[in-house]
Scaffold this motif. Structure first.
Motif, PDB file in Angstrom:
ATOM      1  N   ALA A 223       0.850  -1.202   0.000  1.00  0.00           N
ATOM      2  CA  ALA A 223       0.000   0.000   0.000  1.00  0.00           C
ATOM      3  C   ALA A 223       0.878   1.242   0.000  1.00  0.00           C
ATOM      4  O   ALA A 223       2.046   1.183   0.403  1.00  0.00           O
ATOM      5  CB  ALA A 223      -0.914  -0.005   1.223  1.00  0.00           C
ATOM      6  N   TYR A 224       0.327   2.353  -0.484  1.00  0.00           N
ATOM      7  CA  TYR A 224       1.126   3.587  -0.591  1.00  0.00           C
ATOM      8  C   TYR A 224       0.312   4.799  -0.111  1.00  0.00           C
ATOM      9  O   TYR A 224      -0.918   4.761  -0.071  1.00  0.00           O
ATOM     10  CB  TYR A 224       1.602   3.772  -2.036  1.00  0.00           C
ATOM     11  N   ILE A 225       1.034   5.863   0.253  1.00  0.00           N
ATOM     12  CA  ILE A 225       0.392   7.071   0.804  1.00  0.00           C
ATOM     13  C   ILE A 225       0.375   8.141  -0.285  1.00  0.00           C
ATOM     14  O   ILE A 225       1.396   8.365  -0.948  1.00  0.00           O
ATOM     15  CB  ILE A 225       1.166   7.576   2.041  1.00  0.00           C
ATOM     16  N   ILE A 226      -0.783   8.800  -0.474  1.00  0.00           N
ATOM     17  CA  ILE A 226      -0.874   9.793  -1.561  1.00  0.00           C
ATOM     18  C   ILE A 226      -0.704  11.232  -1.045  1.00  0.00           C
ATOM     19  O   ILE A 226      -0.932  11.505   0.132  1.00  0.00           O
ATOM     20  CB  ILE A 226      -2.214   9.681  -2.348  1.00  0.00           C
ATOM     21  N   ILE A 248       5.578  13.383   4.892  1.00  0.00           N
ATOM     22  CA  ILE A 248       5.907  12.010   5.318  1.00  0.00           C
ATOM     23  C   ILE A 248       7.142  11.651   4.478  1.00  0.00           C
ATOM     24  O   ILE A 248       7.050  11.491   3.255  1.00  0.00           O
ATOM     25  CB  ILE A 248       4.739  11.032   5.068  1.00  0.00           C
ATOM     26  N   PRO A 249       8.311  11.615   5.112  1.00  0.00           N
ATOM     27  CA  PRO A 249       9.547  11.532   4.330  1.00  0.00           C
ATOM     28  C   PRO A 249       9.714  10.244   3.519  1.00  0.00           C
ATOM     29  O   PRO A 249       9.265   9.169   3.939  1.00  0.00           O
ATOM     30  CB  PRO A 249      10.653  11.625   5.378  1.00  0.00           C
ATOM     31  N   LYS A 250      10.358  10.448   2.394  1.00  0.00           N
ATOM     32  CA  LYS A 250      10.802   9.343   1.521  1.00  0.00           C
ATOM     33  C   LYS A 250      11.553   8.328   2.395  1.00  0.00           C
ATOM     34  O   LYS A 250      12.321   8.727   3.278  1.00  0.00           O
ATOM     35  CB  LYS A 250      11.748  10.005   0.512  1.00  0.00           C
ATOM     36  N   GLY A 251      11.300   7.050   2.158  1.00  0.00           N
ATOM     37  CA  GLY A 251      12.028   6.021   2.899  1.00  0.00           C
ATOM     38  C   GLY A 251      11.393   5.621   4.230  1.00  0.00           C
ATOM     39  O   GLY A 251      11.858   4.703   4.893  1.00  0.00           O
ATOM     40  N   TYR A 253       8.480   4.183   4.787  1.00  0.00           N
ATOM     41  CA  TYR A 253       7.967   2.820   4.609  1.00  0.00           C
ATOM     42  C   TYR A 253       8.541   2.253   3.308  1.00  0.00           C
ATOM     43  O   TYR A 253       9.100   3.021   2.504  1.00  0.00           O
ATOM     44  CB  TYR A 253       6.422   2.835   4.543  1.00  0.00           C
ATOM     45  N   LYS A 254       8.380   0.963   3.108  1.00  0.00           N
ATOM     46  CA  LYS A 254       8.953   0.335   1.902  1.00  0.00           C
ATOM     47  C   LYS A 254       8.459   0.983   0.619  1.00  0.00           C
ATOM     48  O   LYS A 254       9.178   1.055  -0.378  1.00  0.00           O
ATOM     49  CB  LYS A 254       8.603  -1.155   1.879  1.00  0.00           C
ATOM     50  N   THR A 255       7.193   1.473   0.614  1.00  0.00           N
ATOM     51  CA  THR A 255       6.650   2.061  -0.615  1.00  0.00           C
ATOM     52  C   THR A 255       6.803   3.579  -0.652  1.00  0.00           C
ATOM     53  O   THR A 255       6.268   4.224  -1.553  1.00  0.00           O
ATOM     54  CB  THR A 255       5.156   1.695  -0.770  1.00  0.00           C
ATOM     55  N   SER A 256       7.512   4.170   0.333  1.00  0.00           N
ATOM     56  CA  SER A 256       7.709   5.636   0.339  1.00  0.00           C
ATOM     57  C   SER A 256       8.872   5.978  -0.589  1.00  0.00           C
ATOM     58  O   SER A 256       9.997   6.177  -0.150  1.00  0.00           O
ATOM     59  CB  SER A 256       8.025   6.144   1.750  1.00  0.00           C
ATOM     60  N   LYS A 257       8.577   6.056  -1.903  1.00  0.00           N
ATOM     61  CA  LYS A 257       9.620   6.313  -2.905  1.00  0.00           C
ATOM     62  C   LYS A 257       9.990   7.794  -2.960  1.00  0.00           C
ATOM     63  O   LYS A 257      11.029   8.170  -3.466  1.00  0.00           O
ATOM     64  CB  LYS A 257       9.169   5.848  -4.294  1.00  0.00           C
ATOM     65  N   LYS A 258       9.050   8.662  -2.532  1.00  0.00           N
ATOM     66  CA  LYS A 258       9.323  10.111  -2.499  1.00  0.00           C
ATOM     67  C   LYS A 258       8.608  10.719  -1.295  1.00  0.00           C
ATOM     68  O   LYS A 258       7.746  10.060  -0.695  1.00  0.00           O
ATOM     69  CB  LYS A 258       8.864  10.777  -3.807  1.00  0.00           C
ATOM     70  N   ASP A 259       8.970  11.974  -0.946  1.00  0.00           N
ATOM     71  CA  ASP A 259       8.276  12.665   0.144  1.00  0.00           C
ATOM     72  C   ASP A 259       6.792  12.805  -0.205  1.00  0.00           C
ATOM     73  O   ASP A 259       6.463  13.097  -1.359  1.00  0.00           O
ATOM     74  CB  ASP A 259       8.828  14.085   0.314  1.00  0.00           C
ATOM     75  N   VAL A 260       5.935  12.623   0.779  1.00  0.00           N
ATOM     76  CA  VAL A 260       4.507  12.851   0.564  1.00  0.00           C
ATOM     77  C   VAL A 260       4.139  14.158   1.261  1.00  0.00           C
ATOM     78  O   VAL A 260       4.540  14.399   2.392  1.00  0.00           O
ATOM     79  CB  VAL A 260       3.667  11.682   1.141  1.00  0.00           C
ATOM     80  N   THR A 261       3.398  15.021   0.540  1.00  0.00           N
ATOM     81  CA  THR A 261       2.961  16.295   1.140  1.00  0.00           C
ATOM     82  C   THR A 261       1.482  16.204   1.465  1.00  0.00           C
ATOM     83  O   THR A 261       0.662  15.858   0.608  1.00  0.00           O
ATOM     84  CB  THR A 261       3.212  17.471   0.173  1.00  0.00           C
ATOM     85  N   THR A 262       1.145  16.505   2.697  1.00  0.00           N
ATOM     86  CA  THR A 262      -0.242  16.463   3.141  1.00  0.00           C
ATOM     87  C   THR A 262      -0.419  17.516   4.236  1.00  0.00           C
ATOM     88  O   THR A 262       0.491  18.304   4.486  1.00  0.00           O
ATOM     89  CB  THR A 262      -0.621  15.033   3.623  1.00  0.00           C
ATOM     90  N   PHE A 263      -1.590  17.557   4.857  1.00  0.00           N
ATOM     91  CA  PHE A 263      -1.759  18.481   5.980  1.00  0.00           C
ATOM     92  C   PHE A 263      -1.774  17.657   7.264  1.00  0.00           C
ATOM     93  O   PHE A 263      -1.932  16.444   7.229  1.00  0.00           O
ATOM     94  CB  PHE A 263      -3.051  19.307   5.830  1.00  0.00           C
TER      95      PHE A 263
END
Ligand code: GLU
Length: 332
Positions: A223-226, A248-251, A253-263
């Motif tokens: 699963a991945y975070i958008i 949510i920084p890259k790395g 979780y296993k599927t965190s290929k790039k930084d995720v920007t959210t609130f």
């Protein structure tokens, strides 16, 4: 005979007096901290606080050093933020962990449908940041908010902060649950399993980083975070002091290929004006005097900064017992 009776009476007197002295010395104060689901970070916060409180009890007598009172702390798993605030208001819990948005709304009475107005709510300190995550199932083709249309989504159990914040997110995008293909009210400890079992396509979760519950689906079944950067989210952040941009920084979780920007929000530790200054002071002192140890209890606490903890994410007034310690420690 008279002598025997009088010495028997004085013996009894001494016996009763010494018994009541020991019972004063051993009297304990029990208090509870409301947390969240067992796989969340709130559960770690509550139990880390109890651990620090246990540390300040003297080893011999199990009581707070220099006082007659033993402090007995428990931090049970609960439904989350708004449940905790409600139970503090009822006097069933003495403390709780709650999202900064729900702390604000409870104290100010600004969202009575989601959290009961409670002007006796008091802030103690804030802990870790909590980004709002939308976690999508591998193969679900979800890439942004709009692609959640028609999908099966878990919006969280009633009583959780994540549920309230998810509802705010729907309202700000001008949709209700009919936007999705179906919604569920699973708890935080059930949602990752449901995602991996394909019972749902996505879930929303406000939680500290990293979190083992999230890892169960990211690392466990891809699963991945958008990203969440819609105009509606931009407006939420611009209009409300209790929201901020979060990464949510890259790395992570296993599927965190790039930084995720959210609130996101802050996790805050709250209590009631009815809880004694003495108890709040003792709990705060236990945490702040053992902050190095506290930081080691969970990776989400690694960057806790005492100066920020007494300001960030706090909208209810600070409890006087907490102020007493912060002044003494030179933090205020
Ligand atoms: N923020 C979530 C809530 O209030 C809880 C997160 C956690 O358990 O760490 O429901």
């Amino acid at each position: 005979m008279k002598k025997i009776i009088s010495s028997l009476a004085s013996f009894l007197l001494i016996f009763v007096a010494s018994f009541s002295l020991t019972s004063v010395a051993k009297s304990a104060e029990y208090f509870s901290i409301g947390t969240g689901g067992p796989t969340g970070v709130y559960f770690q916060v509550g139990n880390a606080i109890c651990k620090m409180v246990a540390k300040i009890q003297s080893a011999e007598h199990g009581r707070k050093k220099g006082t007659d009172k033993a402090l007995r702390c428990s931090a049970p798993s609960t439904g989350g933020s708004t449940y905790n605030i409600g139970q503090i208001m009822e006097g069933e819990l003495q403390f709780g962990v709650a999202q900064s948005d729900w702390q604000y709304h409870a104290y100010n009475g600004t969202n009575p449908d989601k959290v009961k107005p409670f002007d006796g709510l008091r802030a103690v300190f804030s802990a870790h940041p909590e980004p709002f995550h939308i976690i999508a199932r591998k193969g679900s083709k979800i890439k942004d908010w709009n692609s959640l249309k028609g999908k099966k989504v878990n919006i969280g159990n009633p009583g959780s902060g994540q549920r309230g914040t998810f509802e705010v997110l729907m309202e700000s995008h001008g949709v209700d649950t009919s936007f999705f293909g179906g919604t569920s009210e699973l708890t935080s400890s059930e949602q990752s399993g449901a995602l991996c079992d394909k019972k749902i396509d996505a879930f929303g979760y406000t939680v500290g980083v990293p979190n083992s519950g999230v890892a169960q689906s990211t690392d466990g079944c891809g699963a991945y975070i958008i990203d969440l950067q819609t105009d509606a989210v931009k407006k939420l952040v611009a209009d409300n002091a209790f929201y901020a941009w979060a990464t949510i920084p890259k790395g992570t979780y296993k599927t965190s290929k790039k930084d995720v920007t959210t609130f996101g929000v802050m996790a805050s530790f709250v209590t009631s004006a009815d809880v004694s200054d003495e108890l709040v002071y003792a709990v705060v002192k236990a945490v702040f005097e053992n902050l190095d140890d506290f930081r080691k209890q969970h990776p989400a606490f690694a960057n806790l900064d005492p100066k920020k903890m007494i300001v960030d994410g706090l909208s209810a007034p600070l409890h006087p017992g907490a102020i007493k310690y912060y002044k003494e420690a030179g933090l205020m």
